[in-house]
Design a protein around this motif. Sequence first.
Motif, PDB file in Angstrom:
ATOM      1  N   TYR A  70      -4.511  -1.536   9.011  1.00 39.06           N
ATOM      2  CA  TYR A  70      -4.655  -2.418  10.187  1.00 39.06           C
ATOM      3  C   TYR A  70      -6.083  -2.914  10.386  1.00 39.06           C
ATOM      4  O   TYR A  70      -6.438  -3.356  11.476  1.00 39.06           O
ATOM      5  CB  TYR A  70      -4.149  -1.680  11.443  1.00 39.06           C
ATOM      6  CG  TYR A  70      -2.691  -1.318  11.314  1.00 39.06           C
ATOM      7  CD1 TYR A  70      -1.704  -2.229  11.645  1.00 39.06           C
ATOM      8  CD2 TYR A  70      -2.308  -0.087  10.790  1.00 39.06           C
ATOM      9  CE1 TYR A  70      -0.366  -1.927  11.481  1.00 39.06           C
ATOM     10  CE2 TYR A  70      -0.968   0.231  10.611  1.00 39.06           C
ATOM     11  CZ  TYR A  70       0.000  -0.696  10.961  1.00 39.06           C
ATOM     12  OH  TYR A  70       1.331  -0.395  10.781  1.00 39.06           O
ATOM     13  N   ASP A 128      -6.595   5.027   4.727  1.00 33.69           N
ATOM     14  CA  ASP A 128      -5.595   3.968   4.759  1.00 33.69           C
ATOM     15  C   ASP A 128      -6.066   2.947   5.803  1.00 33.69           C
ATOM     16  O   ASP A 128      -6.112   3.248   6.991  1.00 33.69           O
ATOM     17  CB  ASP A 128      -4.249   4.609   5.141  1.00 33.69           C
ATOM     18  CG  ASP A 128      -3.102   3.629   5.183  1.00 33.69           C
ATOM     19  OD1 ASP A 128      -3.354   2.412   5.292  1.00 33.69           O
ATOM     20  OD2 ASP A 128      -1.941   4.081   5.138  1.00 33.69           O
ATOM     21  N   ARG A 162       4.455  -7.491  -0.306  1.00 33.13           N
ATOM     22  CA  ARG A 162       4.371  -6.324  -1.182  1.00 33.13           C
ATOM     23  C   ARG A 162       3.140  -6.351  -2.083  1.00 33.13           C
ATOM     24  O   ARG A 162       3.248  -6.260  -3.301  1.00 33.13           O
ATOM     25  CB  ARG A 162       5.673  -6.148  -2.013  1.00 33.13           C
ATOM     26  CG  ARG A 162       6.968  -6.286  -1.264  1.00 33.13           C
ATOM     27  CD  ARG A 162       6.988  -5.543   0.057  1.00 33.13           C
ATOM     28  NE  ARG A 162       6.719  -4.124  -0.079  1.00 33.13           N
ATOM     29  CZ  ARG A 162       5.897  -3.441   0.760  1.00 33.13           C
ATOM     30  NH1 ARG A 162       5.302  -4.034   1.769  1.00 33.13           N
ATOM     31  NH2 ARG A 162       5.684  -2.169   0.565  1.00 33.13           N
ATOM     32  N   THR A 181      -3.881  -3.456   2.500  1.00 37.02           N
ATOM     33  CA  THR A 181      -2.650  -4.193   2.225  1.00 37.02           C
ATOM     34  C   THR A 181      -2.674  -5.589   2.849  1.00 37.02           C
ATOM     35  O   THR A 181      -3.323  -5.796   3.883  1.00 37.02           O
ATOM     36  CB  THR A 181      -1.434  -3.397   2.775  1.00 37.02           C
ATOM     37  OG1 THR A 181      -0.255  -4.183   2.644  1.00 37.02           O
ATOM     38  CG2 THR A 181      -1.591  -3.044   4.257  1.00 37.02           C
ATOM     39  N   SER A 239       0.843  -1.188   0.000  1.00 37.43           N
ATOM     40  CA  SER A 239       0.000   0.000   0.000  1.00 37.43           C
ATOM     41  C   SER A 239       0.879   1.239   0.000  1.00 37.43           C
ATOM     42  O   SER A 239       0.425   2.331  -0.295  1.00 37.43           O
ATOM     43  CB  SER A 239      -1.035  -0.015   1.128  1.00 37.43           C
ATOM     44  OG  SER A 239      -0.454   0.320   2.326  1.00 37.43           O
ATOM     45  N   GLN A 240       2.165   1.060   0.298  1.00 35.47           N
ATOM     46  CA  GLN A 240       3.098   2.185   0.165  1.00 35.47           C
ATOM     47  C   GLN A 240       3.052   2.712  -1.274  1.00 35.47           C
ATOM     48  O   GLN A 240       2.973   3.908  -1.502  1.00 35.47           O
ATOM     49  CB  GLN A 240       4.513   1.742   0.534  1.00 35.47           C
ATOM     50  CG  GLN A 240       5.532   2.849   0.608  1.00 35.47           C
ATOM     51  CD  GLN A 240       5.209   3.893   1.671  1.00 35.47           C
ATOM     52  OE1 GLN A 240       4.677   3.583   2.721  1.00 35.47           O
ATOM     53  NE2 GLN A 240       5.513   5.144   1.379  1.00 35.47           N
ATOM     54  N   ASN A 248      -1.148   4.365  12.847  1.00 41.74           N
ATOM     55  CA  ASN A 248       0.284   4.322  13.060  1.00 41.74           C
ATOM     56  C   ASN A 248       0.748   5.780  13.121  1.00 41.74           C
ATOM     57  O   ASN A 248       0.583   6.477  12.121  1.00 41.74           O
ATOM     58  CB  ASN A 248       0.929   3.588  11.877  1.00 41.74           C
ATOM     59  CG  ASN A 248       2.434   3.554  11.948  1.00 41.74           C
ATOM     60  OD1 ASN A 248       3.030   4.057  12.868  1.00 41.74           O
ATOM     61  ND2 ASN A 248       3.051   2.973  10.930  1.00 41.74           N
ATOM     62  N   SER A 281       0.005  -6.669   4.080  1.00 40.66           N
ATOM     63  CA  SER A 281       1.209  -6.647   4.930  1.00 40.66           C
ATOM     64  C   SER A 281       0.972  -7.003   6.385  1.00 40.66           C
ATOM     65  O   SER A 281       1.801  -7.646   7.005  1.00 40.66           O
ATOM     66  CB  SER A 281       1.876  -5.276   4.875  1.00 40.66           C
ATOM     67  OG  SER A 281       2.469  -5.107   3.621  1.00 40.66           O
ATOM     68  N   LYS A 282      -0.129  -6.531   6.963  1.00 36.37           N
ATOM     69  CA  LYS A 282      -0.359  -6.764   8.386  1.00 36.37           C
ATOM     70  C   LYS A 282      -1.201  -8.017   8.605  1.00 36.37           C
ATOM     71  O   LYS A 282      -1.005  -8.763   9.538  1.00 36.37           O
ATOM     72  CB  LYS A 282      -1.053  -5.555   9.031  1.00 36.37           C
ATOM     73  CG  LYS A 282      -0.613  -4.217   8.486  1.00 36.37           C
ATOM     74  CD  LYS A 282       0.836  -3.882   8.773  1.00 36.37           C
ATOM     75  CE  LYS A 282       1.250  -2.635   8.002  1.00 36.37           C
ATOM     76  NZ  LYS A 282       2.642  -2.296   8.176  1.00 36.37           N
TER      77      LYS A 282
HETATM   78  C1  LIG Z   1      -0.565   3.131   8.162  1.00 33.31           C
HETATM   79  C2  LIG Z   1       0.281   2.396   7.183  1.00 33.31           C
HETATM   80  N1  LIG Z   1      -0.009   2.498   5.884  1.00 33.31           N
HETATM   81  C3  LIG Z   1       0.725   1.862   4.961  1.00 33.31           C
HETATM   82  C4  LIG Z   1       1.821   1.095   5.303  1.00 33.31           C
HETATM   83  C5  LIG Z   1       2.616   0.437   4.225  1.00 33.31           C
HETATM   84  O1  LIG Z   1       2.243  -0.881   4.069  1.00 33.31           O
HETATM   85  P1  LIG Z   1       2.753  -1.820   2.904  1.00 33.31           P
HETATM   86  O2  LIG Z   1       3.633  -2.827   3.524  1.00 33.31           O
HETATM   87  O3  LIG Z   1       1.556  -2.433   2.314  1.00 33.31           O
HETATM   88  O4  LIG Z   1       3.464  -0.965   1.895  1.00 33.31           O
HETATM   89  C6  LIG Z   1       2.159   0.970   6.643  1.00 33.31           C
HETATM   90  C7  LIG Z   1       3.330   0.169   7.039  1.00 33.31           C
HETATM   91  O5  LIG Z   1       3.847   0.246   8.113  1.00 33.31           O
HETATM   92  C8  LIG Z   1       1.362   1.631   7.607  1.00 33.31           C
HETATM   93  O6  LIG Z   1       1.641   1.540   8.915  1.00 33.31           O
END
Ligand SMILES: Cc1ncc(COP(=O)(O)O)c(C=O)c1O
Length: 425
Positions: free
Chosen positions: A221, A218, A257, A248, A110-111, A190, A250-251
């Motif tokens: 989480y 976003d 990615r 994402t 999501s970055q 975050n 990711s969590k």
């Molecule tokens: C609030 C938030 N958005 C986006 C991201 C990025 O996530 P991704 O790993 O999908 O790029 C993070 C990663 O720490 C995050 O904490």
Amino acid sequence: MDPIRTILAEWTSEVPESEIRKLLKQKTKYYLAGGLPGNLPTKIFPEILRELADYYDSDEQNVINEFQYGPTAGHPGLQKVLAERLAKRDKIPGISGEQDYEKVFISTGSQQGTYLVLDILINKGDIIITPSPAYLGFVTACVKVGGHVVTAPTDEYGLIPEYVENTIVKAEEGFGKKVKLLYVVSDSDNPKGTTLPVKRREALFNIAEQYDVMILEDQAYKEIQFEEKRKPIKSFDKDNTRVIYASTTSKEAAPIRIGYNILPDELFKEAEKAKGYIDLCTPTLTQRLAEVYYRKYIDEELPKIVQKYKEQKEITYKALVETFPEGEYTNPTGGFFIWFQAKGEKAYTFDVDKFNQEVLYPNEVLIVPGGAFYPPKGSSYDEEAREIKPLKVIKGGMRIGYSFLKKELIGEGVRRLGKLLTEHL
Ligand SMILES: Cc1ncc(COP(=O)(O)O)c(C=O)c1O
């Protein structure tokens, strides 16, 4: 001057190296810094890879098809599984199931998804409102693309709608231009770990409608929730015109990615065009891994994973309450982080960066200093003065990450942190 420095783009001297990337290089016993997911489905991923290996072994055409460039907006198999999930669990308007798969935009994390949003929307000097403090990977990227970040105050629930409205009005008056974007992490933000009540979500949506501001929600989480899940701000956006929704794997799965996003149609097309120039496509192989995980395994695995994070949070919170000096702290209902800040003026004067390096690190503890969660430059809405002021940084704050450290070490680490804080604050 070093001749290389003279040819670098201007942003390289305006944007510092990420505080977290620096901290990731420091190893220590009580690592409460970077938000690395510590609970991954360790047995399942090897299993999926074996399953995929059999599939590739069975027909060489499968290899030719999938070890290949794929569609820029994503691999249809993954888009379908996620469309189904976004319809059922998140009740995203306009997504009724698999058949709407082409509305799901896959990004490389999501970055990349949130960066693409900035890339297609922001001209030099455009105003972006973010929480104070906010995810540093976003606020710093805003400055990189030339945006002007204005931070809005937060409390233990996150952004405060009344102050967001004031921030919009004052920023538009003061800078003579419209606010373009409002960034919100509605679940377990975050760095503060705050979750917006549904009433505030609705209020923020209405403010965005009234002042014609695009929201970037976003939801990184959203699946790591210890209590009931709340509906996203996106759920109010019936026409898909006001809210960009970013999420994402990711969590909730692993940082392989892959981000998944829902955008207003026009923005989808532009984001696809922009992504084409950044990476052509997200690797198909990782999308296939995610596809199988989300189709067959996630519903069984996720509750076990969330339970572990919940236990880690409870241990952290208990140790904090027992050992920390006076200050303000959050009690998250999900996510990876607790926030602590010194009381009163010390929230702005206590140098946590120095404390981290000179006191905590030699004692085998690391956290992320609050100052990391601000853009390198920008402005802030000051709720007391009711005015926009130069950037106000809560450098006496700290993010305590409980996601990575083993349960057995967390309590010990946080208690050590509490003792050192009591001695130095
Ligand atoms: C609030 C938030 N958005 C986006 C991201 C990025 O996530 P991704 O790993 O999908 O790029 C993070 C990663 O720490 C995050 O904490």
